[in-house]
Design a protein around this motif. Structure first.
Motif, short mmCIF file in Angstrom:
data_model
loop_
_atom_site.label_atom_id
_atom_site.label_comp_id
_atom_site.label_asym_id
_atom_site.label_seq_id
_atom_site.Cartn_x
_atom_site.Cartn_y
_atom_site.Cartn_z
N MET A 179 0.80 -1.22 0.00
CA MET A 179 0.00 0.00 0.00
C MET A 179 0.84 1.27 0.00
SD MET A 179 -3.18 0.56 -0.34
CE MET A 179 -3.56 2.17 -1.01
N PRO A 180 1.95 1.36 0.73
CA PRO A 180 2.77 2.58 0.61
C PRO A 180 3.29 2.82 -0.80
CG PRO A 180 3.36 1.36 2.59
CD PRO A 180 2.44 0.48 1.80
N PHE A 181 3.60 1.74 -1.51
CA PHE A 181 4.06 1.86 -2.90
C PHE A 181 2.95 2.44 -3.78
CE2 PHE A 181 4.13 -0.28 -7.09
CZ PHE A 181 5.28 0.30 -7.62
N LEU A 182 1.71 1.96 -3.59
CA LEU A 182 0.59 2.48 -4.37
C LEU A 182 0.28 3.92 -4.01
CD1 LEU A 182 -1.88 -0.57 -4.41
CD2 LEU A 182 -0.09 0.03 -6.05
N ASP A 183 0.38 4.26 -2.72
CA ASP A 183 0.16 5.65 -2.31
C ASP A 183 1.13 6.59 -3.02
OD1 ASP A 183 -1.95 5.11 -0.61
OD2 ASP A 183 -0.68 4.90 1.16
N SER A 184 2.35 6.13 -3.21
CA SER A 184 3.37 6.97 -3.83
C SER A 184 3.25 7.03 -5.35
CB SER A 184 4.77 6.45 -3.45
OG SER A 184 5.78 7.10 -4.19
N GLN A 185 3.02 5.87 -5.99
CA GLN A 185 3.06 5.80 -7.44
C GLN A 185 1.71 6.03 -8.12
OE1 GLN A 185 6.05 5.48 -9.08
NE2 GLN A 185 6.84 5.71 -7.01
N VAL A 186 0.62 5.65 -7.46
CA VAL A 186 -0.71 5.76 -8.06
C VAL A 186 -1.48 6.95 -7.50
CG1 VAL A 186 -2.90 4.57 -8.49
CG2 VAL A 186 -0.77 3.27 -8.47
N GLU A 187 -1.60 7.00 -6.17
CA GLU A 187 -2.34 8.10 -5.54
C GLU A 187 -1.56 9.41 -5.54
OE1 GLU A 187 -5.35 8.11 -4.57
OE2 GLU A 187 -5.98 6.11 -3.91
N ASN A 247 0.97 13.38 -1.02
CA ASN A 247 2.00 14.27 -0.46
C ASN A 247 3.12 14.57 -1.47
OD1 ASN A 247 0.72 14.28 2.13
ND2 ASN A 247 1.61 12.25 2.49
N GLN A 248 2.75 14.67 -2.72
CA GLN A 248 3.71 15.04 -3.76
C GLN A 248 3.30 16.39 -4.35
OE1 GLN A 248 4.82 11.96 -6.55
NE2 GLN A 248 4.19 10.33 -5.13
N TYR A 249 4.28 17.26 -4.49
CA TYR A 249 4.00 18.63 -4.90
C TYR A 249 4.84 19.00 -6.11
CZ TYR A 249 1.93 18.77 -0.25
OH TYR A 249 1.18 18.50 0.87
N ILE A 250 4.36 20.01 -6.86
CA ILE A 250 5.08 20.51 -8.04
C ILE A 250 6.22 21.40 -7.57
CG2 ILE A 250 4.89 21.87 -10.14
CD1 ILE A 250 1.93 21.13 -10.23
N PRO A 251 7.45 21.10 -7.98
CA PRO A 251 8.58 21.94 -7.56
C PRO A 251 8.42 23.37 -8.07
CG PRO A 251 9.35 19.88 -8.52
CD PRO A 251 7.88 19.97 -8.81
N SER A 252 8.82 24.34 -7.23
CA SER A 252 8.73 25.74 -7.61
C SER A 252 10.06 26.42 -7.32
CB SER A 252 7.61 26.44 -6.83
OG SER A 252 7.59 27.82 -7.11
N THR A 253 10.50 27.28 -8.26
CA THR A 253 11.76 28.01 -8.08
C THR A 253 11.55 29.34 -7.39
OG1 THR A 253 11.53 28.98 -10.29
CG2 THR A 253 12.79 26.93 -10.10
N LEU A 254 10.29 29.71 -7.16
CA LEU A 254 9.99 30.99 -6.53
C LEU A 254 10.04 30.85 -5.01
CD1 LEU A 254 7.02 32.18 -8.77
CD2 LEU A 254 9.43 32.82 -8.95
N ALA A 255 10.81 31.69 -4.37
CA ALA A 255 10.91 31.65 -2.92
C ALA A 255 9.58 32.06 -2.29
CB ALA A 255 12.03 32.57 -2.43
N GLY A 256 9.10 31.27 -1.35
CA GLY A 256 7.86 31.59 -0.65
C GLY A 256 6.61 31.26 -1.42
N ALA A 257 6.74 30.65 -2.59
CA ALA A 257 5.56 30.30 -3.38
C ALA A 257 4.77 29.18 -2.71
CB ALA A 257 5.98 29.88 -4.79
N ARG A 260 -3.43 14.24 -10.20
CA ARG A 260 -3.56 12.81 -10.47
C ARG A 260 -3.36 12.54 -11.96
NH1 ARG A 260 -6.74 9.61 -7.30
NH2 ARG A 260 -6.30 8.06 -8.90
N GLU A 261 -2.70 11.45 -12.26
CA GLU A 261 -2.42 11.08 -13.63
C GLU A 261 -3.35 9.94 -14.07
OE1 GLU A 261 1.64 10.23 -14.46
OE2 GLU A 261 2.40 11.76 -13.09
#
Length: 252
Positions: free
Chosen positions: A174-182, A185-195, A202-203
């Motif tokens: 289940m942790p593998f599915l949470d990471s790869q499917v669900e 707690n994954q976020y889009i990286p941002s180069t802006l400070a404080g963004a 979801r894909e």
């Protein structure tokens, strides 16, 4: 005799409670856990339900080819997987299969996966005082043609989710599915400070990608759990029907 009259250093050892009663207590447990793991993943217009084929009792292997995933009805629309006590799983499958066929006979049309999911919940709840010792995952295509996965506990409580796993290796997979499917707690990286952080959307995965997820999950589980192995049974449900595939797993 009071404790104050005992010699110094003497301890009092209480007798077990059962020694005061001449009655013998007997217990009977009709259940056993036959091991194994089942898994369901939905993405877009298809769903994959999978399970390993090993059946165990403790440290003994009863069978290396015991299926845990079954077609329900004769319309190639719904798949049920069960894990736990093997005899209860087979009985639950037979009852649900008979109900689905009777529904088609009475109404002249196949049952929807949503209605079947509710009926399975009712079957489990009816046995709540002497429950089926199984966990179940039901899969199929909903009325919009989208893949649907429903997971159950032995009392009939159920929910729909994108992916679910049950059985011996559930805590490993289940942790593998949470990471790869669900993508939890994954976020889009941002180069802006404080963004402000934005969650990764979801894909919709392709069939080949989901099949790879399933194979990776079970291959890893067989390395770490003795009740999982031998073979991997996968049933893919799509608008074209049900396609079954069996691939080998480790046998030790």
């Amino acid at each position: 005799m009071s404790h104050s009259l005992l010699p110094y250093g003497t301890s009092v050892v209480p007798l077990p409670q059962e020694s005061f009663s001449s009655e013998k207590q007997h217990s009977f447990n009709p259940y056993t856990d036959n091991g194994g793991t089942i898994l369901g993943i939905s993405s877009g217009d298809f769903v994959i339900i999978a399970g390993d084929t090993r059946s165990t009792s403790g440290y003994s292997i009863n069978s290396r080819l015991e299926p845990k995933v079954f077609r329900i009805g004769d319309d190639d629309r719904i798949v049920l997987s069960v894990v736990g006590f093997g005899a209860d799983g087979k009985d639950l499958k037979e009852r649900l299969d008979a109900m689905v066929n009777m529904y088609k006979f009475k109404h002249g049309k196949p049952i929807t996966v949503e209605a079947c999911a509710h009926r399975l919940s009712t079957l489990l709840y009816q046995k709540r005082f002497f429950p089926y010792q199984v966990q179940a995952i039901l899969g199929g295509l909903d009325k919009d043609g989208k893949g649907a996965v429903f997971s159950y506990d032995p009392a009939g409580c159920y929910e729909r989710s994108a992916c679910r796993v049950a059985g011996a290796a559930a805590n490993l997979i289940m942790p593998f599915l949470d990471s790869q499917v669900e993508l939890n707690n994954q976020y889009i990286p941002s180069t802006l400070a404080g963004a402000e952080l934005q969650e990764r959307p979801r894909e919709v995965f392709s069939k080949d990608t989901v099949i790879d997820f399933v194979k990776d999950a079970f291959n890893n589980a067989t390395e770490r759990h003795i009740e999982v192995g031998d073979g991997l049974q996968m049933l893919l449900v799509s608008k074209d029907g049900i396609k079954e595939t069996i691939v080998p797993l480790k046998k030790d």
